[in-house]
Write a protein that holds these residues in place. Structure first.
Motif, PDB file in Angstrom:
ATOM      1  N   ASN A 188       0.803  -1.221   0.000  1.00  0.00           N
ATOM      2  CA  ASN A 188       0.000   0.000   0.000  1.00  0.00           C
ATOM      3  C   ASN A 188       0.842   1.279   0.000  1.00  0.00           C
ATOM      4  O   ASN A 188       0.283   2.377   0.034  1.00  0.00           O
ATOM      5  CB  ASN A 188      -0.921   0.012   1.221  1.00  0.00           C
ATOM      6  N   TYR A 189       2.186   1.126   0.001  1.00  0.00           N
ATOM      7  CA  TYR A 189       3.061   2.289   0.146  1.00  0.00           C
ATOM      8  C   TYR A 189       4.162   2.314  -0.907  1.00  0.00           C
ATOM      9  O   TYR A 189       4.553   1.277  -1.448  1.00  0.00           O
ATOM     10  CB  TYR A 189       3.720   2.282   1.532  1.00  0.00           C
ATOM     11  N   PHE A 190       4.663   3.524  -1.172  1.00  0.00           N
ATOM     12  CA  PHE A 190       5.901   3.721  -1.916  1.00  0.00           C
ATOM     13  C   PHE A 190       6.964   4.237  -0.953  1.00  0.00           C
ATOM     14  O   PHE A 190       6.659   4.987  -0.012  1.00  0.00           O
ATOM     15  CB  PHE A 190       5.730   4.747  -3.038  1.00  0.00           C
ATOM     16  N   ASP A 191       8.197   3.841  -1.208  1.00  0.00           N
ATOM     17  CA  ASP A 191       9.347   4.374  -0.485  1.00  0.00           C
ATOM     18  C   ASP A 191       9.936   5.501  -1.343  1.00  0.00           C
ATOM     19  O   ASP A 191      10.429   5.252  -2.440  1.00  0.00           O
ATOM     20  CB  ASP A 191      10.367   3.252  -0.274  1.00  0.00           C
ATOM     21  N   VAL A 192       9.854   6.737  -0.846  1.00  0.00           N
ATOM     22  CA  VAL A 192      10.223   7.907  -1.649  1.00  0.00           C
ATOM     23  C   VAL A 192      11.399   8.636  -1.001  1.00  0.00           C
ATOM     24  O   VAL A 192      11.415   8.861   0.213  1.00  0.00           O
ATOM     25  CB  VAL A 192       9.027   8.875  -1.794  1.00  0.00           C
ATOM     26  N   LYS A 193      12.375   8.989  -1.834  1.00  0.00           N
ATOM     27  CA  LYS A 193      13.515   9.787  -1.391  1.00  0.00           C
ATOM     28  C   LYS A 193      13.609  11.030  -2.277  1.00  0.00           C
ATOM     29  O   LYS A 193      13.316  10.968  -3.477  1.00  0.00           O
ATOM     30  CB  LYS A 193      14.817   8.985  -1.492  1.00  0.00           C
ATOM     31  N   PHE A 194      14.008  12.148  -1.673  1.00  0.00           N
ATOM     32  CA  PHE A 194      14.230  13.365  -2.454  1.00  0.00           C
ATOM     33  C   PHE A 194      15.203  14.285  -1.714  1.00  0.00           C
ATOM     34  O   PHE A 194      15.421  14.140  -0.503  1.00  0.00           O
ATOM     35  CB  PHE A 194      12.908  14.094  -2.745  1.00  0.00           C
ATOM     36  N   ASN A 195      15.791  15.203  -2.468  1.00  0.00           N
ATOM     37  CA  ASN A 195      16.720  16.184  -1.896  1.00  0.00           C
ATOM     38  C   ASN A 195      16.008  17.505  -1.672  1.00  0.00           C
ATOM     39  O   ASN A 195      15.135  17.898  -2.457  1.00  0.00           O
ATOM     40  CB  ASN A 195      17.923  16.382  -2.811  1.00  0.00           C
ATOM     41  N   LEU A 196      16.424  18.207  -0.607  1.00  0.00           N
ATOM     42  CA  LEU A 196      15.752  19.440  -0.233  1.00  0.00           C
ATOM     43  C   LEU A 196      16.726  20.367   0.488  1.00  0.00           C
ATOM     44  O   LEU A 196      17.582  19.901   1.261  1.00  0.00           O
ATOM     45  CB  LEU A 196      14.569  19.117   0.691  1.00  0.00           C
ATOM     46  N   ALA A 197      16.584  21.664   0.245  1.00  0.00           N
ATOM     47  CA  ALA A 197      17.412  22.641   0.968  1.00  0.00           C
ATOM     48  C   ALA A 197      17.121  22.556   2.462  1.00  0.00           C
ATOM     49  O   ALA A 197      15.966  22.378   2.879  1.00  0.00           O
ATOM     50  CB  ALA A 197      17.117  24.043   0.456  1.00  0.00           C
ATOM     51  N   ASP A 223      16.912  24.675   4.798  1.00  0.00           N
ATOM     52  CA  ASP A 223      16.016  25.640   5.428  1.00  0.00           C
ATOM     53  C   ASP A 223      14.534  25.338   5.167  1.00  0.00           C
ATOM     54  O   ASP A 223      13.653  26.031   5.703  1.00  0.00           O
ATOM     55  CB  ASP A 223      16.358  27.068   4.973  1.00  0.00           C
ATOM     56  N   LYS A 224      14.262  24.285   4.357  1.00  0.00           N
ATOM     57  CA  LYS A 224      12.866  23.940   4.070  1.00  0.00           C
ATOM     58  C   LYS A 224      12.445  22.598   4.688  1.00  0.00           C
ATOM     59  O   LYS A 224      11.300  22.165   4.511  1.00  0.00           O
ATOM     60  CB  LYS A 224      12.631  23.896   2.558  1.00  0.00           C
ATOM     61  N   ILE A 225      13.359  21.982   5.409  1.00  0.00           N
ATOM     62  CA  ILE A 225      13.071  20.652   5.961  1.00  0.00           C
ATOM     63  C   ILE A 225      11.882  20.686   6.916  1.00  0.00           C
ATOM     64  O   ILE A 225      10.960  19.863   6.820  1.00  0.00           O
ATOM     65  CB  ILE A 225      14.314  20.080   6.673  1.00  0.00           C
ATOM     66  N   SER A 226      11.891  21.606   7.841  1.00  0.00           N
ATOM     67  CA  SER A 226      10.812  21.674   8.831  1.00  0.00           C
ATOM     68  C   SER A 226       9.462  21.922   8.168  1.00  0.00           C
ATOM     69  O   SER A 226       8.448  21.299   8.522  1.00  0.00           O
ATOM     70  CB  SER A 226      11.092  22.778   9.850  1.00  0.00           C
ATOM     71  N   ASP A 227       9.440  22.825   7.174  1.00  0.00           N
ATOM     72  CA  ASP A 227       8.176  23.141   6.488  1.00  0.00           C
ATOM     73  C   ASP A 227       7.626  21.937   5.737  1.00  0.00           C
ATOM     74  O   ASP A 227       6.426  21.647   5.790  1.00  0.00           O
ATOM     75  CB  ASP A 227       8.392  24.310   5.521  1.00  0.00           C
ATOM     76  N   MET A 244       1.343  14.125  -3.152  1.00  0.00           N
ATOM     77  CA  MET A 244       2.598  14.363  -2.425  1.00  0.00           C
ATOM     78  C   MET A 244       3.676  14.916  -3.359  1.00  0.00           C
ATOM     79  O   MET A 244       4.428  15.825  -2.997  1.00  0.00           O
ATOM     80  CB  MET A 244       3.050  13.054  -1.779  1.00  0.00           C
ATOM     81  N   ILE A 245       3.756  14.386  -4.577  1.00  0.00           N
ATOM     82  CA  ILE A 245       4.757  14.852  -5.539  1.00  0.00           C
ATOM     83  C   ILE A 245       4.566  16.340  -5.844  1.00  0.00           C
ATOM     84  O   ILE A 245       5.515  17.126  -5.852  1.00  0.00           O
ATOM     85  CB  ILE A 245       4.693  14.026  -6.837  1.00  0.00           C
ATOM     86  N   GLU A 246       3.327  16.706  -6.093  1.00  0.00           N
ATOM     87  CA  GLU A 246       3.056  18.119  -6.384  1.00  0.00           C
ATOM     88  C   GLU A 246       3.421  18.998  -5.199  1.00  0.00           C
ATOM     89  O   GLU A 246       3.933  20.107  -5.353  1.00  0.00           O
ATOM     90  CB  GLU A 246       1.584  18.299  -6.750  1.00  0.00           C
ATOM     91  N   ALA A 247       3.176  18.494  -4.002  1.00  0.00           N
ATOM     92  CA  ALA A 247       3.464  19.276  -2.799  1.00  0.00           C
ATOM     93  C   ALA A 247       4.959  19.508  -2.622  1.00  0.00           C
ATOM     94  O   ALA A 247       5.398  20.641  -2.391  1.00  0.00           O
ATOM     95  CB  ALA A 247       2.890  18.576  -1.577  1.00  0.00           C
ATOM     96  N   ILE A 248       5.772  18.447  -2.759  1.00  0.00           N
ATOM     97  CA  ILE A 248       7.207  18.625  -2.505  1.00  0.00           C
ATOM     98  C   ILE A 248       7.882  19.408  -3.628  1.00  0.00           C
ATOM     99  O   ILE A 248       8.887  20.084  -3.411  1.00  0.00           O
ATOM    100  CB  ILE A 248       7.923  17.273  -2.259  1.00  0.00           C
ATOM    101  N   LYS A 249       7.316  19.337  -4.843  1.00  0.00           N
ATOM    102  CA  LYS A 249       7.841  20.178  -5.924  1.00  0.00           C
ATOM    103  C   LYS A 249       7.663  21.652  -5.588  1.00  0.00           C
ATOM    104  O   LYS A 249       8.485  22.503  -5.961  1.00  0.00           O
ATOM    105  CB  LYS A 249       7.142  19.852  -7.249  1.00  0.00           C
ATOM    106  N   GLY A 250       6.578  21.953  -4.876  1.00  0.00           N
ATOM    107  CA  GLY A 250       6.333  23.318  -4.456  1.00  0.00           C
ATOM    108  C   GLY A 250       7.368  23.838  -3.467  1.00  0.00           C
ATOM    109  O   GLY A 250       7.528  25.050  -3.294  1.00  0.00           O
ATOM    110  N   PHE A 251       8.076  22.887  -2.822  1.00  0.00           N
ATOM    111  CA  PHE A 251       9.162  23.259  -1.917  1.00  0.00           C
ATOM    112  C   PHE A 251      10.527  23.121  -2.596  1.00  0.00           C
ATOM    113  O   PHE A 251      11.561  23.104  -1.936  1.00  0.00           O
ATOM    114  CB  PHE A 251       9.119  22.380  -0.652  1.00  0.00           C
ATOM    115  N   ASN A 252      10.496  22.976  -3.940  1.00  0.00           N
ATOM    116  CA  ASN A 252      11.720  22.862  -4.749  1.00  0.00           C
ATOM    117  C   ASN A 252      12.521  21.593  -4.447  1.00  0.00           C
ATOM    118  O   ASN A 252      13.754  21.603  -4.472  1.00  0.00           O
ATOM    119  CB  ASN A 252      12.620  24.099  -4.569  1.00  0.00           C
ATOM    120  N   ALA A 253      11.817  20.492  -4.187  1.00  0.00           N
ATOM    121  CA  ALA A 253      12.497  19.206  -4.006  1.00  0.00           C
ATOM    122  C   ALA A 253      13.103  18.758  -5.334  1.00  0.00           C
ATOM    123  O   ALA A 253      12.550  19.012  -6.408  1.00  0.00           O
ATOM    124  CB  ALA A 253      11.515  18.157  -3.503  1.00  0.00           C
TER     125      ALA A 253
END
Length: 329
Positions: A254-263, A265-269, A307-316
């Motif tokens: 029922n799940y995907f294992d997802v990894k991505f890179n992020l600045a 200063d945006k981790i908490s958000d 979720m993909i659209e959301a993290i793209k909004g944080f420049n992942a």
């Protein structure tokens, strides 16, 4: 464990790639299995990396009998067969847990052009009939119980015990209504002039192709891991461990294992957004570096596009999606 646990693995549809694929479930759960590949099953099956398990191929129809007589300690089988065995006798079979596959319904069916909408209408319409009423099924006990509890049957025949036949063995005094063992391929008996059949189905499509329609559902069923009378003490502890491993593999689907890179200063958000909007199974795991970090998170498959659209909004960046084999909570 001082004594090996004896495991019954299902032959037939529950080890079919399109329906259950129990072999693949064990592989995903971390077991190295030989002699149980779908379509190439052996009666003796080797669980290579767990010497505490002796595994054998079992027919679903026979599993309840074997569990209740200590011939196997645990087995994977559909609930329909467990209930079929328990209609006439109390059993000590214990359901360790559901496995969330092999879902079917046990249904009553008639020819598609029949005017009846339910079993009560059928019996009322045939109350003056002189020829035998024939029903074919592999589920003799559940079928007899269901018919004898039907309002139409009781109006016409009262408490008369309908006739049941398994090859040469017979039981019951109401020979006007007969339930006969079909030994599989049940739907073909309608073409041979049977009045009713009782069979299991997933979607009903195969019944419709055979020119049949459903009258009513007797029960819903799915595969589970069951323990018999001999599964006590250390064996029960082992059985529960096996179930935990199997259920972990089922949960993972029922799940995907997802990894991505992020600045940094945006981790908490990002973490707060994913958790608050229920876009992850648990809080994200962060591997922090100097300017950017890698975020690892389990995402419910149904939520993945959002979720993909959301993290793209944080420049992942560098978003990687992997299938998950096992998730044990």
């Amino acid at each position: 464990m001082n004594e090996k646990i004896i495991l019954g693995l299902p032959k037939g549809s529950l080890n079919n790639v399109k329906r259950g694929n129990t072999y693949q479930l064990f592989v995903d759960a971390g077991y190295e299995v030989r002699g149980y590949e779908s379509g190439y099953e052996s009666y003796e099956i080797d669980i290579v990396n767990d010497p505490e398990i002796n595994a054998y191929l079992t027919r679903p129809q026979s599993v309840p009998v074997e569990l209740n007589r200590g011939m196997v300690d645990i087995a994977i089988v559909g609930e329909d067969w467990i209930k079929e065995e328990s209609v006439l006798r109390d059993t000590k079979t214990v359901k360790i847990g559901d496995l969330d596959y092999g879902k079917t319904r046990l249904i009553v069916a008639v020819p598609n052009d029949s005017p009846y909408e339910n079993l009560t209408e059928f019996f009322r319409a045939n109350k003056d009939r002189k020829t035998l009423i024939l029903c074919f099924t592999e589920y003799l006990n559940l079928t007899r119980k269901h018919i004898m509890e039907n309002e139409g049957y009781k109006e016409i025949f009262g408490d008369a015990v309908l006739f049941v036949q398994v090859r040469g063995l017979t039981d019951g005094d109401n020979e006007q209504v007969q339930v006969i063992n079909s030994d599989g391929a049940t739907e073909v008996y309608i073409a041979k002039c049977a009045d009713l059949i009782v069979d299991n189905t997933q979607t009903g499509s195969s019944l419709r192709k055979a020119g049949l329609k459903e009258l009513e559902t007797i029960l819903h069923s799915s595969a589970g891991l069951y323990a018999g009378v001999s599964c006590t003490g250390e064996k029960m502890v082992k059985a529960q461990l096996i179930y935990k491993q199997l259920f972990g593999a089922i949960t993972a689907k029922n799940y995907f294992d997802v990894k991505f890179n992020l600045a940094n200063d945006k981790i908490s958000d990002v973490s707060e957004y994913l958790v608050e909007n229920k876009l992850c199974a648990d809080e994200p795991t962060v591997t922090e570096c100097s300017s950017f970090s890698q975020i690892n998170v389990l995402i419910p498959k149904a939520k993945f596009p959002e979720m993909i659209e959301a993290i793209k909004g944080f420049n992942a960046t560098s978003i990687i999606r992997n299938d998950l084999k096992q998730l044990i909570k």
